[in-house]
Write an enzyme that holds these catalytic residues in place. Structure first.
Site, PDB file in Angstrom:
ATOM      1  N   ASP A 207       0.861  -1.195   0.000  1.00 49.32           N
ATOM      2  CA  ASP A 207       0.000   0.000   0.000  1.00 49.32           C
ATOM      3  C   ASP A 207       0.896   1.244   0.000  1.00 49.32           C
ATOM      4  O   ASP A 207       1.393   1.643   1.056  1.00 49.32           O
ATOM      5  CB  ASP A 207      -0.926   0.016   1.214  1.00 49.32           C
ATOM      6  CG  ASP A 207      -1.866   1.206   1.170  1.00 49.32           C
ATOM      7  OD1 ASP A 207      -2.969   1.085   0.611  1.00 49.32           O
ATOM      8  OD2 ASP A 207      -1.475   2.285   1.671  1.00 49.32           O
TER       9      ASP A 207
ATOM     10  N   GLU B  68       2.086   5.086  -0.111  1.00 50.44           N
ATOM     11  CA  GLU B  68       1.658   6.472   0.125  1.00 50.44           C
ATOM     12  C   GLU B  68       2.485   7.344  -0.812  1.00 50.44           C
ATOM     13  O   GLU B  68       3.621   6.999  -1.153  1.00 50.44           O
ATOM     14  CB  GLU B  68       1.870   6.879   1.585  1.00 50.44           C
ATOM     15  CG  GLU B  68       1.116   6.020   2.586  1.00 50.44           C
ATOM     16  CD  GLU B  68      -0.396   5.963   2.356  1.00 50.44           C
ATOM     17  OE1 GLU B  68      -0.976   6.982   1.927  1.00 50.44           O
ATOM     18  OE2 GLU B  68      -0.982   4.892   2.587  1.00 50.44           O
TER      19      GLU B  68
ATOM     20  N   ASP C  92      -2.192   1.536  -7.037  1.00 47.75           N
ATOM     21  CA  ASP C  92      -0.801   1.374  -6.590  1.00 47.75           C
ATOM     22  C   ASP C  92       0.096   0.826  -7.703  1.00 47.75           C
ATOM     23  O   ASP C  92       1.181   1.359  -7.946  1.00 47.75           O
ATOM     24  CB  ASP C  92      -0.745   0.433  -5.368  1.00 47.75           C
ATOM     25  CG  ASP C  92      -1.511   0.997  -4.184  1.00 47.75           C
ATOM     26  OD1 ASP C  92      -0.910   1.513  -3.243  1.00 47.75           O
ATOM     27  OD2 ASP C  92      -2.759   0.917  -4.213  1.00 47.75           O
TER      28      ASP C  92
ATOM     29  N   HIS D  75      -4.292   5.591   6.227  1.00 52.98           N
ATOM     30  CA  HIS D  75      -3.346   6.330   5.359  1.00 52.98           C
ATOM     31  C   HIS D  75      -1.899   6.262   5.854  1.00 52.98           C
ATOM     32  O   HIS D  75      -1.033   6.897   5.259  1.00 52.98           O
ATOM     33  CB  HIS D  75      -3.771   7.785   5.129  1.00 52.98           C
ATOM     34  CG  HIS D  75      -5.141   7.911   4.549  1.00 52.98           C
ATOM     35  ND1 HIS D  75      -5.476   7.397   3.311  1.00 52.98           N
ATOM     36  CD2 HIS D  75      -6.277   8.471   5.052  1.00 52.98           C
ATOM     37  CE1 HIS D  75      -6.753   7.651   3.069  1.00 52.98           C
ATOM     38  NE2 HIS D  75      -7.270   8.289   4.108  1.00 52.98           N
TER      39      HIS D  75
ATOM     40  N   ASP E  29      -2.215   0.466   6.604  1.00 56.17           N
ATOM     41  CA  ASP E  29      -3.140   0.120   5.501  1.00 56.17           C
ATOM     42  C   ASP E  29      -2.803  -1.269   4.955  1.00 56.17           C
ATOM     43  O   ASP E  29      -3.698  -2.090   4.707  1.00 56.17           O
ATOM     44  CB  ASP E  29      -3.030   1.145   4.367  1.00 56.17           C
ATOM     45  CG  ASP E  29      -3.746   2.467   4.685  1.00 56.17           C
ATOM     46  OD1 ASP E  29      -4.414   2.547   5.732  1.00 56.17           O
ATOM     47  OD2 ASP E  29      -3.623   3.409   3.868  1.00 56.17           O
TER      48      ASP E  29
END
Ligand code: AMP
Ligand code: MG
Ligand code: MG
Length: 299
Positions: A40, A42, A138, A195, A200
């Site tokens: 995941d 960011e 992603d 987040h 996550d």
């Protein structure tokens, strides 16, 4: 991986293991891969505005056993953005990532190498893992665009992925819901900060294990397909039956050389054929590919 990151990830994992060991022994799903790598990312962002190029700032991953659903190991490294090195206040607030985190991070190319080394150290053979994400963004958008821009060759296992949202919707029905809502809808407790990439990824991994327990087959849902248009004389001649059918009915009425209904797919890779549909062997699976050489462009 730097020791500080490893210890943070290990601490997170000991909590995960404690929570999931008892449940893991009950998991017996159909298994296509030895391991799943739940990722995941960011990324840099602005409030109510686009940022270009958008760059990875946190690269977390959680390794899940393909049979038991046990969460085995975790990885995280922060990534230093090249184009927008100063994080917006909105981005820091949203992700919990500090300016110091990214200043002390590595380039994306190095992050991919560290991640690959972690996978190998964890005993996961690269050709037996499938990347799992919540949504397509992603792998299909963020990582692919950034690697193309920076001329980074990513490991091949990032060329295909399992969008857990698709599998979740096959059980719970299709409607707009974010990851946190999906976790709660499955009856699981959200753990950590939304987040935060590693949190996550851990919650996505728990959801993956839950879907495995429910008997859902965890199969590839998206990939980049590099296909060259076959030369005229290489294209298998469509059967009369095929020519007589309008396109939408082809996949259910036409058969490949194996004698079973053909499958439809789409070219994802950037290029002249992107978005084109094509038909292939009905026996095609992510694991073994096609059995027979049937191939036909849909248009
Ligand atoms: P997520 O995995 O949902 O935490 O989101 C991944 C990335 O998408 C974040 O690191 C941001 O770059 C971007 N993002 C998520 N939510 C928002 C939002 N509300 N506004 C702007 N960007 C967002
Ligand atoms: Mg995400
Ligand atoms: Mg996230």
């Amino acid at each position: 991986m730097p020791p500080c990151l490893r210890s943070a990830a290990d601490a997170t994992l000991s909590l995960i293991r404690h929570r999931h060991r008892s449940m893991a022994s009950r998991v017996s799903p159909p298994c296509l891969f030895d391991y799943y790598v739940v990722v995941d990312f960011e990324a840099t962002c602005e409030k109510d505005a686009r940022i270009y190029p958008q760059e990875v700032i946190e690269f977390p991953a959680v390794l899940v056993h393909g049979v038991t659903g046990e969460l085995l190991s975790a990885f995280r490294t922060y990534v230093r953005p090249r184009y927008h090195p100063i994080l917006s206040a909105f981005c820091r607030e949203l992700t919990g990532i500090t300016q110091e985190d990214v200043d002390g991070g590595v380039d994306l190319a190095d992050a991919l190498v560290l991640h690959d080394a972690w996978l190998v150290a964890a005993g996961a053979a690269r050709d037996r893992v499938a990347v799992v994400t919540w949504g397509d963004w992603d792998c299909r958008t963020l990582l692919d665009n950034e690697c193309a821009l920076k001329e980074i060759v990513k490991p091949f296992y990032f060329e295909r992925w399992v969008n857990l949202r698709v599998l979740f919707e096959s059980v719970f029905g299709a409607r707009r819901r974010n990851l946190q809502e999906a976790v709660q809808e499955a009856g699981l407790r959200w753990d950590g900060r939304a987040h935060c990439g590693l949190d996550d990824a851990r919650n996505t991994a728990c959801l993956l294990a839950d879907l495995m327990r429910r008997g859902v087959t965890i199969s590839i849902t998206g990939m980049f397909t590099v296909l060259m248009a076959p030369k005229e004389d290489e294209v298998p001649q469509p059967s009369l039956q095929l020519l007589a059918q309008p396109l939408p009915q082809m996949s259910s009425h036409c058969h490949c050389y194996c004698g079973i209904p053909i499958k439809i797919d789409m070219v994802m890779t950037l290029g002249p054929m992107q978005g084109q549909y094509f038909y292939i062997c009905g026996n095609w699976t992510p694991e073994f590919g096609a059995i027979c050489p049937f191939f036909l462009w849909a248009a």
